[in-house]
Design an enzyme around this catalytic site. Sequence first.
Site, PDB file in Angstrom:
ATOM      1  N   HIS A   1      -0.166  35.017 -17.201  1.00 19.64           N
ATOM      2  CA  HIS A   1      -1.658  35.071 -16.510  1.00 19.64           C
ATOM      3  C   HIS A   1      -2.179  33.607 -16.531  1.00 19.64           C
ATOM      4  O   HIS A   1      -2.024  32.760 -17.644  1.00 19.64           O
ATOM      5  CB  HIS A   1      -2.620  35.801 -17.413  1.00 19.64           C
ATOM      6  CG  HIS A   1      -3.881  36.378 -16.526  1.00 19.64           C
ATOM      7  ND1 HIS A   1      -5.037  35.487 -16.693  1.00 19.64           N
ATOM      8  CD2 HIS A   1      -3.984  37.451 -15.704  1.00 19.64           C
ATOM      9  CE1 HIS A   1      -5.555  36.388 -15.782  1.00 19.64           C
ATOM     10  NE2 HIS A   1      -5.445  37.203 -15.178  1.00 19.64           N
ATOM     11  N   HIS A   2      -2.935  33.357 -15.429  1.00 17.02           N
ATOM     12  CA  HIS A   2      -3.559  31.858 -15.251  1.00 17.02           C
ATOM     13  C   HIS A   2      -4.386  31.604 -16.512  1.00 17.02           C
ATOM     14  O   HIS A   2      -4.586  30.331 -16.726  1.00 17.02           O
ATOM     15  CB  HIS A   2      -4.111  31.792 -14.024  1.00 17.02           C
ATOM     16  CG  HIS A   2      -3.988  30.331 -13.589  1.00 17.02           C
ATOM     17  ND1 HIS A   2      -4.321  29.222 -14.418  1.00 17.02           N
ATOM     18  CD2 HIS A   2      -3.938  29.877 -12.408  1.00 17.02           C
ATOM     19  CE1 HIS A   2      -4.288  28.113 -13.659  1.00 17.02           C
ATOM     20  NE2 HIS A   2      -3.999  28.509 -12.443  1.00 17.02           N
ATOM     21  N   SER A   3      -5.072  32.534 -17.177  1.00 13.42           N
ATOM     22  CA  SER A   3      -5.928  32.271 -18.266  1.00 13.42           C
ATOM     23  C   SER A   3      -5.215  31.688 -19.368  1.00 13.42           C
ATOM     24  O   SER A   3      -5.751  31.094 -20.257  1.00 13.42           O
ATOM     25  CB  SER A   3      -6.845  33.519 -18.463  1.00 13.42           C
ATOM     26  OG  SER A   3      -5.866  34.517 -18.939  1.00 13.42           O
TER      27      SER A   3
ATOM     28  N   MET B   1      -4.656  37.374 -11.034  1.00 14.65           N
ATOM     29  CA  MET B   1      -4.492  35.720 -11.352  1.00 14.65           C
ATOM     30  C   MET B   1      -3.395  35.373 -12.167  1.00 14.65           C
ATOM     31  O   MET B   1      -3.526  35.012 -13.261  1.00 14.65           O
ATOM     32  CB  MET B   1      -5.881  35.353 -11.975  1.00 14.65           C
ATOM     33  CG  MET B   1      -6.883  35.480 -11.112  1.00 14.65           C
ATOM     34  SD  MET B   1      -6.865  33.995  -9.941  1.00 14.65           S
ATOM     35  CE  MET B   1      -7.290  34.950  -8.276  1.00 14.65           C
TER      36      MET B   1
END
Lengths: 481, 481
Positions: free
Chosen positions: B140-142, B23
Amino acid sequence: MRAKTLKPLDAAWLYVDTADTPMQVGCLAIFSLPPDAPDSFLRELFAHLRSVERFAPPFNLKLAAPRLKAVMPAWVEAPRIDLDYHLRHSALPAPGGERELGVLISRLHSHPMDFNRPLWEVHVIEGLENDRFALYMKMHHSLVDGVGGMRMLQRMLSPDPAEENLPPPWAVGSGARRERTSGPRGFDAQLRKLAETARQQAQIAPAVARALGRVVRESVRRTDYQEALPFDGPRSVLNAKVSAQRRFATQHYDLERVRKIAAAAEVTVNDIFLGICATALRRYLLEINALPDRSLTAGVPVSVRPADDQNAGNAISFIIANLNTTVADPLERLRAIHHSTAMAKEHLQALPKAGIDSYTMIFMAPFILQLLAGLGGRLRPMFNVTISNVPGPKNSLYFNGARMEQIYPVSLLSHGQALNITSVSYDGQFNIGFTGCRDALPSMQRLAVYTGEALDELEQVLGLVPAKAGGRKKTGTRKAA
Amino acid sequence: MRAKTLKPLDAAWLYVDTADTPMQVGCLAIFSLPPDAPDSFLRELFAHLRSVERFAPPFNLKLAAPRLKAVMPAWVEAPRIDLDYHLRHSALPAPGGERELGVLISRLHSHPMDFNRPLWEVHVIEGLENDRFALYMKMHHSLVDGVGGMRMLQRMLSPDPAEENLPPPWAVGSGARRERTSGPRGFDAQLRKLAETARQQAQIAPAVARALGRVVRESVRRTDYQEALPFDGPRSVLNAKVSAQRRFATQHYDLERVRKIAAAAEVTVNDIFLGICATALRRYLLEINALPDRSLTAGVPVSVRPADDQNAGNAISFIIANLNTTVADPLERLRAIHHSTAMAKEHLQALPKAGIDSYTMIFMAPFILQLLAGLGGRLRPMFNVTISNVPGPKNSLYFNGARMEQIYPVSLLSHGQALNITSVSYDGQFNIGFTGCRDALPSMQRLAVYTGEALDELEQVLGLVPAKAGGRKKTGTRKAA
């Protein structure tokens, strides 16, 4: 398309493959462009490689069940191979020196492999200064060991600079015979049992490993302090749990120079190699205030592959050498190392062929058990560092007219083994590759530099060159990351 | 050093992060060297970046428990950051065109991140032809969404070509406020509950997802065929389970040209974007004999971030557009798409602010559930393809005097979503990045080429340019892998 189960020793590399310890081995070769090479030389070479879409074993094999690689290790033939994925063209940023190459190889060797595809990559690297280019080949250790990988790469080379368009490694593969010698059947069966026990009963594994270590220590009666035994080395920073990123550095020397030093000291070339590694390790560890007060030991693989066997499989035994890192005097240290290795080899060579296999099993089983149980880096190390000396091609080899200048192994690490030093001889050269854990060994390139300075030092103390006033002379060519 | 638990919507990106669906979001910016740049320009620029070892949130955060990222997602401040790992200098092989750049970005975007370190990388890429270089940033998409990532990159740029040594993104971070708007509290709590249920009871999740899909379909009474509903698109090759490797291709157009076409057709710029994507998809799928006999639908993110919010968090709603890929005539298809999007937007804009959040939740929950339960690629897709249009900087921006020529998003994929097309406007340009699954979309670069030809075609059928005899004119600049 029938799945073929891996032999236990090969499958072991899949068992212990984790994000932090990818079990991949590499090989770096550096080439000079032919003197009259056109600008398009490398582009055409790449296009030739790209055009060969024939895949021989093991380059055509992929895991039957990638997600179950540890419990169901079997190969199947890949129905379709996306060569653009496996064959890659890269470039170095300016100035394209050994440093930039070391950085790139460190990165490429750190990237995990895609377990849904055949487990190999070939990288053509341009932009290396002084009209050179490089080739880096990476494979999973379950397919081939480091020596086998180098042999596969060598198959695309020719002693004749005029020979062109030799097939790439993936079209040739491991040669005629696919069967791999991974020890006698009894060893395989026993190892499989050990592996299964270790996996299922991880909680009792430490005791098993300790017990096996004791067995080994007791079965090999120590008669001399220099007889280094497994699990007898000190704990050190070299034996931490490793993280996922690698560093890679190199050095190369004139083999004749190393031979002269060995002759003058009345030791072997391999002893000189161990000696300069010991000197470099002692200095590096002293600088970071981490030199153990007992001497480090080195695991030294010994190939038991018969000379007539062109097979690329795993077939190694081990000796353990006392590196005498507590000894301050370089010549005294070298002689003590020689005594240690001579004794270990005597021990091994006195055994019959079948005995060597049993010995290897007894020696290696606890080490593999540690890895399988994920205990590496937590128990006392079997030895502190792997130092391996591999014979390579004796004469110049060419890749479509481009002379191979150096060839280096790029090794794997495991928990508890954060450094691997492997040398390979080639055409009068002694080439050393240092593979280390990025986090455990923050300035690993210094180790490479220090081996060079250690060689200078030996030359001086042996009276082969006049002693220099005011510091050490730099030697060798370094590339580091 | 207190661990900070992630908000559920951010943590969701860690839940669904797998080897096949990393992700991670990226951003590619291409720069021209200043006209009078010395040879050392890029080396000095890199040295400047390398010298800045200050790390602002989120660049200083790492996971508290990398191996438990899915069940215990929390950030801690990294005590030591190895900048040489995160900041990388790379080069393109000759000729250094858009193709070579596309290949490199495809590889860099496919490499998984090291979850033991802060989840970002910045790559300076030299060797791009016509005196250009590139910057690729991956996060990272987080930590950040694609739009937020581009904003972070833009903070190191200046409208003033004379301004130098602006701090790199990692020294600036996400700006003053760290709090992220990820929807109202009720949404978070409900999503967390859904996520937990999905993970614990994966066997009942398909039924839950189907039921939720029905709820959505029933709650949105369809009054018109053009009103595309979730889970109503056909199955297609775009909705397979994805594998780990990506392809990346780009196109860029003159925004004024797209605006003229939109005005002549009496539709929006976004409709033109959807229209040329629909045309390209129809042609591509016809060629591989995979065009579904019902029209594909597109999930089109709509930002609900207030214009005054400089925050980099996730705050998006969705509309679903009918791409009318069964319609053969390009103008008829465009008008039908316009009808579909106009209706969906009307629907969304009629809702109050709080209603938008509920709507987003009802719309998105089954999609996220599918991902969490690992069902993506097995159930009917919520929509067939994500097509996103992001507003970017309006005026020229400079990086130490080097003009940014283009900026592209490099997106993430999930199981069941093998293609993402995202455009970003910049200084009179319309830049499109195509991110696809390497295995699902074997010749994805053709899609990029076909959008260019679709734009030419629209110009011709609208009478904006004289119709050409004998084939389509090529337009736009393509780079592909």
